[in-house]
Design a protein around this motif. Structure first.
Motif, PDB file in Angstrom:
ATOM      1  N   ALA A 258      85.556  52.036  71.170  1.00 58.50           N
ATOM      2  CA  ALA A 258      84.276  52.645  71.543  1.00 58.50           C
ATOM      3  C   ALA A 258      84.245  54.066  71.003  1.00 58.50           C
ATOM      4  O   ALA A 258      85.283  54.718  70.849  1.00 58.50           O
ATOM      5  CB  ALA A 258      84.084  52.645  73.054  1.00 58.50           C
ATOM      6  N   THR A 259      83.046  54.543  70.718  1.00 54.23           N
ATOM      7  CA  THR A 259      82.860  55.891  70.206  1.00 54.23           C
ATOM      8  C   THR A 259      81.959  56.671  71.138  1.00 54.23           C
ATOM      9  O   THR A 259      81.080  56.106  71.802  1.00 54.23           O
ATOM     10  CB  THR A 259      82.253  55.862  68.792  1.00 54.23           C
ATOM     11  OG1 THR A 259      82.146  57.201  68.289  1.00 54.23           O
ATOM     12  CG2 THR A 259      80.885  55.213  68.793  1.00 54.23           C
ATOM     13  N   LEU A 260      82.196  57.976  71.216  1.00 50.30           N
ATOM     14  CA  LEU A 260      81.451  58.830  72.129  1.00 50.30           C
ATOM     15  C   LEU A 260      80.044  59.072  71.607  1.00 50.30           C
ATOM     16  O   LEU A 260      79.837  59.354  70.421  1.00 50.30           O
ATOM     17  CB  LEU A 260      82.179  60.167  72.315  1.00 50.30           C
ATOM     18  CG  LEU A 260      81.495  61.203  73.218  1.00 50.30           C
ATOM     19  CD1 LEU A 260      81.409  60.706  74.651  1.00 50.30           C
ATOM     20  CD2 LEU A 260      82.228  62.540  73.148  1.00 50.30           C
ATOM     21  N   VAL A 261      79.073  58.977  72.513  1.00 55.14           N
ATOM     22  CA  VAL A 261      77.689  59.304  72.202  1.00 55.14           C
ATOM     23  C   VAL A 261      77.443  60.725  72.704  1.00 55.14           C
ATOM     24  O   VAL A 261      77.249  60.949  73.900  1.00 55.14           O
ATOM     25  CB  VAL A 261      76.715  58.309  72.858  1.00 55.14           C
ATOM     26  CG1 VAL A 261      75.280  58.683  72.524  1.00 55.14           C
ATOM     27  CG2 VAL A 261      77.016  56.887  72.420  1.00 55.14           C
ATOM     28  N   GLY A 262      77.467  61.690  71.795  1.00 55.84           N
ATOM     29  CA  GLY A 262      77.289  63.083  72.197  1.00 55.84           C
ATOM     30  C   GLY A 262      78.435  63.936  71.683  1.00 55.84           C
ATOM     31  O   GLY A 262      79.232  63.524  70.827  1.00 55.84           O
ATOM     32  N   ASP A 263      78.517  65.116  72.206  1.00 52.13           N
ATOM     33  CA  ASP A 263      79.516  66.081  71.750  1.00 52.13           C
ATOM     34  C   ASP A 263      80.807  65.920  72.546  1.00 52.13           C
ATOM     35  O   ASP A 263      80.790  65.676  73.753  1.00 52.13           O
ATOM     36  CB  ASP A 263      78.989  67.516  71.905  1.00 52.13           C
ATOM     37  CG  ASP A 263      77.750  67.761  71.051  1.00 52.13           C
ATOM     38  OD1 ASP A 263      77.643  67.108  69.990  1.00 52.13           O
ATOM     39  OD2 ASP A 263      76.898  68.576  71.461  1.00 52.13           O
ATOM     40  N   ALA A 264      81.927  66.092  71.847  1.00 52.87           N
ATOM     41  CA  ALA A 264      83.239  65.991  72.472  1.00 52.87           C
ATOM     42  C   ALA A 264      83.732  67.368  72.898  1.00 52.87           C
ATOM     43  O   ALA A 264      83.307  68.402  72.369  1.00 52.87           O
ATOM     44  CB  ALA A 264      84.225  65.355  71.502  1.00 52.87           C
ATOM     45  N   GLN A 265      84.664  67.361  73.837  1.00 50.30           N
ATOM     46  CA  GLN A 265      85.254  68.584  74.350  1.00 50.30           C
ATOM     47  C   GLN A 265      86.611  68.833  73.679  1.00 50.30           C
ATOM     48  O   GLN A 265      87.243  67.902  73.165  1.00 50.30           O
ATOM     49  CB  GLN A 265      85.448  68.480  75.869  1.00 50.30           C
ATOM     50  CG  GLN A 265      84.155  68.304  76.641  1.00 50.30           C
ATOM     51  CD  GLN A 265      83.268  69.519  76.547  1.00 50.30           C
ATOM     52  OE1 GLN A 265      83.743  70.659  76.556  1.00 50.30           O
ATOM     53  NE2 GLN A 265      81.949  69.294  76.437  1.00 50.30           N
ATOM     54  N   PRO A 266      87.071  70.057  73.677  1.00 54.05           N
ATOM     55  CA  PRO A 266      88.386  70.335  73.070  1.00 54.05           C
ATOM     56  C   PRO A 266      89.499  69.650  73.859  1.00 54.05           C
ATOM     57  O   PRO A 266      89.416  69.521  75.086  1.00 54.05           O
ATOM     58  CB  PRO A 266      88.502  71.857  73.130  1.00 54.05           C
ATOM     59  CG  PRO A 266      87.538  72.274  74.192  1.00 54.05           C
ATOM     60  CD  PRO A 266      86.412  71.282  74.160  1.00 54.05           C
ATOM     61  N   PRO A 267      90.548  69.193  73.190  1.00 57.58           N
ATOM     62  CA  PRO A 267      91.636  68.483  73.884  1.00 57.58           C
ATOM     63  C   PRO A 267      92.489  69.444  74.685  1.00 57.58           C
ATOM     64  O   PRO A 267      92.628  70.634  74.371  1.00 57.58           O
ATOM     65  CB  PRO A 267      92.418  67.846  72.737  1.00 57.58           C
ATOM     66  CG  PRO A 267      92.165  68.734  71.571  1.00 57.58           C
ATOM     67  CD  PRO A 267      90.770  69.266  71.735  1.00 57.58           C
ATOM     68  N   GLY A 268      93.101  68.893  75.748  1.00 59.85           N
ATOM     69  CA  GLY A 268      94.012  69.664  76.556  1.00 59.85           C
ATOM     70  C   GLY A 268      95.431  69.565  76.023  1.00 59.85           C
ATOM     71  O   GLY A 268      95.745  68.769  75.131  1.00 59.85           O
ATOM     72  N   ALA A 269      96.302  70.361  76.575  1.00 62.49           N
ATOM     73  CA  ALA A 269      97.699  70.374  76.132  1.00 62.49           C
ATOM     74  C   ALA A 269      98.390  69.079  76.540  1.00 62.49           C
ATOM     75  O   ALA A 269      98.195  68.558  77.644  1.00 62.49           O
ATOM     76  CB  ALA A 269      98.417  71.573  76.734  1.00 62.49           C
ATOM     77  N   ARG A 270      99.229  68.589  75.599  1.00 62.80           N
ATOM     78  CA  ARG A 270      99.963  67.341  75.830  1.00 62.80           C
ATOM     79  C   ARG A 270     101.438  67.576  75.594  1.00 62.80           C
ATOM     80  O   ARG A 270     101.842  68.106  74.545  1.00 62.80           O
ATOM     81  CB  ARG A 270      99.482  66.243  74.872  1.00 62.80           C
ATOM     82  CG  ARG A 270      98.140  65.677  75.198  1.00 62.80           C
ATOM     83  CD  ARG A 270      98.229  64.632  76.292  1.00 62.80           C
ATOM     84  NE  ARG A 270      97.140  64.797  77.248  1.00 62.80           N
ATOM     85  CZ  ARG A 270      97.040  64.184  78.393  1.00 62.80           C
ATOM     86  NH1 ARG A 270      98.000  63.354  78.768  1.00 62.80           N
ATOM     87  NH2 ARG A 270      96.041  64.404  79.198  1.00 62.80           N
TER      88      ARG A 270
END
Length: 347
Positions: A258-270
């Motif tokens: 699935a793909t996001l509809v809209g803007d994505a947020q920055p990733p968190g630390a992993r």
């Protein structure tokens, strides 16, 4: 001058009374039938003779007591049957009850964290402490299959008993990159059991500490199928994984992209990477960290079975049934639960 009445002669004959006529009513129905004679009644105080009893069945031959070998064989068969029954009960019935109870607790906790603004957006909690397996990190809603569950951190067998799990080496849903969620297909609620019903174009939502994100299904694939194109820079992808095959005999993994509809947020630390991901968190992996609990449960079951065999030969089956059936059921349930933990994590 007085007049005296003549004397009355009382000694003469007395006149007889006139005869009374007797009227006889004719019987219209003809002559009366004589009544049957009454049966002789027993005198008062006499006992009524008892009815004859039916003949009794001949006494059955006494059953010879089981030998030690026969008692042990029957005990082993009973133990195996109870284990199978308790395994299915723990997997399909009690597991679902435990799953929904865990979901209710996780839902209350995650909603409180969203209200307080402390919901996790990385692999660490709000106070930078590494999330434990089973901590809530998101809520997923897929209307096409009637799913509305809390997503927990970790994808081991124990974590997926509480709900769909987020794989530690991937970003959270809604963040730039590829996020991976895994869920069981049958046992413990089977939240991802209906993924095969999703078709391209279906939409669903995921809520995290960064907001609500809507995803659109791209398609379903299996092992050996061509992979979708790599995500573009700044794009967010989500992969849903579950088991494929029979109820207890999976033959592979099913993937829904699935793909996001809209803007994505920055990733968190992993902190966890693909290399450092624990083996029990991978698809169709088993968790052998709780084998010691299975050993203790088996020991309890064997001891209870030996005690039941001894009590059966000493006190009979009635007292043995009352004393040992609850113990055997509890030991069988504990053993079956530990066996279910060792199953592949996507079943």
């Amino acid at each position: 001058m007085s007049v005296s009445s003549p004397p009355v002669d009382l000694g003469g004959p007395v006149a007889s009374a006139a005869p009374v006529a007797t009227v006889t009513t004719p019987n219209r129905g003809g002559p009366r039938r004589p009544r049957p004679p009454r049966p002789p009644q027993p005198p008062r105080g006499a006992r009524t003779p008892a009815r004859p009893r039916p003949p009794r069945r001949p006494p059955s031959e006494p059953v010879a007591p089981l030998t030690l070998r026969q008692a042990v064989t029957r005990g082993v068969l009973v133990m195996a049957a109870s284990l199978i029954a308790m395994f299915l009960l723990a997997l399909l019935l009690l597991g679902n009850v435990s799953y929904h109870a865990s979901q209710q607790q996780l839902m209350d906790r995650f909603r409180a964290e969203l209200a307080d603004g402390t919901a996790p957006v990385s692999e660490g909690a709000f106070d930078d402490v590494l999330l434990q397996d089973g901590d809530p990190v998101a809520m997923i809603e897929i209307p096409a299959i009637g799913l509305y569950d809390v997503v927990v951190e970790g994808t081991s067998g124990a974590a997926l008993m509480k709900g769909p799990g987020h794989r530690r080496d991937s970003v959270l849903p809604g963040q730039i990159g590829v996020s991976t969620l895994m869920g069981r297909a049958l046992a413990y609620g089977g939240p991802f059991g209906g993924l095969s019903e999703l078709v391209p174009g279906d939409r669903f939502s995921v809520t995290t500490g960064q907001g609500q994100f809507v995803y659109e299904v791209m398609g379903t694939r299996y092992a050996g199928d061509p992979l979708p194109a790599n995500p573009r820079p700044g794009e967010s992808r989500l992969i849903l994984l579950t088991a494929r095959g029979g109820p207890l005999t999976p033959v592979g993994v099913q993937y829904v992209d699935a793909t996001l509809v809209g803007d994505a947020q920055p990733p968190g630390a992993r902190q966890t990477t693909r290399v450092s991901l624990p083996p029990e968190d991978r698809p169709l992996a088993t968790d052998a960290r709780t084998v010691w609990a299975l050993v203790f449960a088996l020991q309890l079951l064997v001891v209870a079975e030996i005690g039941a065999i001894w009590a059966l030969r000493r006190f009979g089956w009635r007292k043995t049934w009352i004393a040992f059936v609850p113990v055997l059921l509890l030991a069988s349930l504990l053993t079956a639960t530990q066996v279910a933990v060792l199953l592949p994590n996507l079943i």
